[in-house]
Motif scaffolding. Structure first.
Motif, PDB file in Angstrom:
ATOM      1  N   ASP A 115       0.855  -1.183   0.000  1.00  0.00           N
ATOM      2  CA  ASP A 115       0.000   0.000   0.000  1.00  0.00           C
ATOM      3  C   ASP A 115       0.890   1.231   0.000  1.00  0.00           C
ATOM      4  OD1 ASP A 115      -1.693   2.193   0.737  1.00  0.00           O
ATOM      5  OD2 ASP A 115      -3.162   0.766   1.534  1.00  0.00           O
ATOM      6  N   GLU A 116       1.045   1.842  -1.182  1.00  0.00           N
ATOM      7  CA  GLU A 116       2.014   2.933  -1.316  1.00  0.00           C
ATOM      8  C   GLU A 116       1.689   4.112  -0.409  1.00  0.00           C
ATOM      9  OE1 GLU A 116       3.944   5.744  -4.850  1.00  0.00           O
ATOM     10  OE2 GLU A 116       2.802   3.938  -5.350  1.00  0.00           O
ATOM     11  N   ILE A 117       0.430   4.455  -0.300  1.00  0.00           N
ATOM     12  CA  ILE A 117       0.039   5.628   0.501  1.00  0.00           C
ATOM     13  C   ILE A 117       0.278   5.358   1.989  1.00  0.00           C
ATOM     14  CG2 ILE A 117      -1.882   7.091   1.209  1.00  0.00           C
ATOM     15  CD1 ILE A 117      -3.017   6.794  -1.582  1.00  0.00           C
ATOM     16  N   LEU A 118      -0.214   4.223   2.497  1.00  0.00           N
ATOM     17  CA  LEU A 118      -0.045   3.916   3.905  1.00  0.00           C
ATOM     18  C   LEU A 118       1.430   3.697   4.249  1.00  0.00           C
ATOM     19  CD1 LEU A 118      -3.008   1.587   4.931  1.00  0.00           C
ATOM     20  CD2 LEU A 118      -2.531   3.914   5.696  1.00  0.00           C
ATOM     21  N   GLU A 149       4.073   5.056   2.843  1.00  0.00           N
ATOM     22  CA  GLU A 149       4.762   6.348   2.909  1.00  0.00           C
ATOM     23  C   GLU A 149       4.365   7.117   4.164  1.00  0.00           C
ATOM     24  OE1 GLU A 149       4.265   8.654  -0.588  1.00  0.00           O
ATOM     25  OE2 GLU A 149       5.378   7.271  -1.886  1.00  0.00           O
ATOM     26  N   LEU A 150       3.109   6.994   4.565  1.00  0.00           N
ATOM     27  CA  LEU A 150       2.630   7.715   5.733  1.00  0.00           C
ATOM     28  C   LEU A 150       3.195   7.155   7.040  1.00  0.00           C
ATOM     29  CD1 LEU A 150       0.688   9.853   6.969  1.00  0.00           C
ATOM     30  CD2 LEU A 150      -1.064   8.061   6.969  1.00  0.00           C
ATOM     31  N   LEU A 151       3.231   5.819   7.156  1.00  0.00           N
ATOM     32  CA  LEU A 151       3.560   5.192   8.419  1.00  0.00           C
ATOM     33  C   LEU A 151       5.024   4.745   8.515  1.00  0.00           C
ATOM     34  CD1 LEU A 151       0.377   2.984   8.913  1.00  0.00           C
ATOM     35  CD2 LEU A 151       0.854   5.235   9.886  1.00  0.00           C
ATOM     36  N   VAL A 152       5.613   4.382   7.372  1.00  0.00           N
ATOM     37  CA  VAL A 152       6.966   3.843   7.390  1.00  0.00           C
ATOM     38  C   VAL A 152       7.992   4.904   7.012  1.00  0.00           C
ATOM     39  CG1 VAL A 152       8.514   2.095   6.451  1.00  0.00           C
ATOM     40  CG2 VAL A 152       6.099   1.547   6.830  1.00  0.00           C
TER      41      VAL A 152
END
Length: 415
Positions: free
Chosen positions: A407-410, A412-415
């Motif tokens: 999940d590219e969005i999640l 980038e947001l979390l990792v």
């Protein structure tokens, strides 16, 4: 019209004022891996560590010889490699250059451009994507009556890039069975293709594009250059939304099947393989031709030339490259886990891990309910099957979780 092969020979001879031909090296590792004769054209070893110097120098020498003189003012747009080539040529000829670069350009490429150009160039950072930078630079050139020097969509640039094809044919001493060319805007790929069409017509050609910037494949599917609705800038040297008009005139005879698509995470694996096994530093675009070898069918017994287009890699990006390579290989995953807020819950989870599984990230995110909390967890292992088995054990144990690795969005947001 002047014979293209003859004009490329003139351009190649003029280049010797700057540097010797880049090496064509047989790679034993890749040759053994594919049962073939794999040769690497090392364009990462030019003075600016990419082939872009060829086109920039050729266009500028013709501009100056055509009457502009050394007081010429040239303008260009580039994600980095063409900028360095133009800067190098400006200082060589004593010309003035204004170089537009995307704001997202790696710092290493910006700094090297300034070093190569010195006082002869001014760098302007504008636009998040190359095509935005391109339109701004063209408007500037028109307003200031300067000469715009295209990175790929100009005859003299294409002619200059084609010189690498002349070099590897002479260095190999025979026509290869196959040449693999990376594609960005299409200047180099069209120039080499055109040269080979006259000098070695029996040689097959395959093209390599990043998944997030496959503008040649899109153009071949549409029958004309089209603008991609969005691009991924990770492969910054080939992140172009629209293939050049002049390059497409040459490349239009090919089919979409001649273009091989390289996922960005797989490119990272190839970069690490070449660095760790061969000690060769390639930028993402420079690894494209090698990366698609797996997609070219049976290469047994064939002579294959891969163009390594550039080595301008900022080592501050190495952790990201390693991370993406691990994800592609399936040996690293990230989960958001719904952890019961009770004694022993963490111990219960840890007992589900395999003997080779290692926790690389563990972060409590927030309390999502009275009796549960959310945890971000990253796990590395040595065998992708181990993480598959972990997911099965999580399901059987009743842990609520979500795999966010893809999940590219999640991510980038979390990792």
């Amino acid at each position: 019209m002047e014979n293209f092969v003859a004009s490329v020979r003139q351009a190649e001879a003029a280049l010797r004022d700057l540097f010797e031909p880049t090496p064509l090296q047989r790679n034993d590792h890749l040759s053994a891996k594919y049962g073939a004769d794999i040769w690497l054209k090392r364009e990462d070893l030019t003075p600016v560590r990419s082939y872009k110097l060829r086109g920039a120098y050729n266009a500028m020498r013709k501009l100056i010889a055509g009457g502009a003189g050394s007081n010429a003012h040239v303008v260009c747009a580039s994600a980095g490699n063409h900028a360095q080539g133009v800067a190098f040529a400006c200082r060589h000829f004593g010309a003035r250059g204004t170089i537009f670069m995307p704001v997202t350009t790696p710092r290493q490429k910006i700094d090297k451009t300034q070093i190569f150009g010195g006082d002869a160039v001014e760098i302007v950072l504008t636009g998040d994507y190359f095509d935005q930078t391109l339109s701004t630079s063209q408007a500037f050139a028109k307003e200031h009556d300067a000469q715009f020097l295209s990175p790929f969509d100009a005859p003299d640039v294409i002619e200059g890039q084609a010189t690498l094809g002349l070099e590897f044919l002479e260095q190999l001493g025979r026509a290869p069975d196959l040449v693999v060319l990376p594609v960005g805007g299409g200047g180099m790929s069209s120039g080499v293709t055109r040269y080979l069409g006259e000098a070695a017509p029996q040689t097959g050609i395959a093209f390599a594009e990043p998944l997030g910037g496959a503008c040649l494949q899109a153009a071949l599917q549409a029958g004309a250059p089209v603008a991609l609705p969005a691009i991924n800038t990770f492969v910054d040297g080939a992140a172009v939304a629209r293939i050049g008009g002049l390059p497409f005139e040459t490349l239009s005879r090919f089919t979409p099947e001649d273009v091989h698509i390289a996922p960005e995470d797989r490119i990272c694996r190839t970069m690490l393989e070449m660095l760790n096994t061969e000690g060769i530093v390639l930028e993402p675009a420079g690894a494209l031709a090698i990366d698609v070898l797996d997609d070219l069918g049976d290469l047994t017994g064939k002579t294959v030339v891969c163009v390594c287009s550039g080595g301008n890699f900022d080592f501050e990006r190495l952790p990201e490259v390693k991370e993406r390579a691990q994800r592609f290989a399936g040996v690293k995953k990230y989960f958001v886990l719904r952890m019961p807020q009770r004694p022993g819950a963490l111990r219960d989870f840890l007992q589900l891990l395999g003997p080779e599984d290692d926790i690389s990230r563990f972060e409590y995110l927030k309390k999502s309910a009275r009796n549960f909390g959310s945890v971000l967890i990253g796990i590395e292992t040595t065998d992708p099957a181990s993480l598959t088995r972990l997911a099965e054990r999580l399901d059987q144990s009743g842990f609520a979780y979500r795999d966010i690795t893809g999940d590219e969005i999640l991510s980038e947001l979390l990792v």
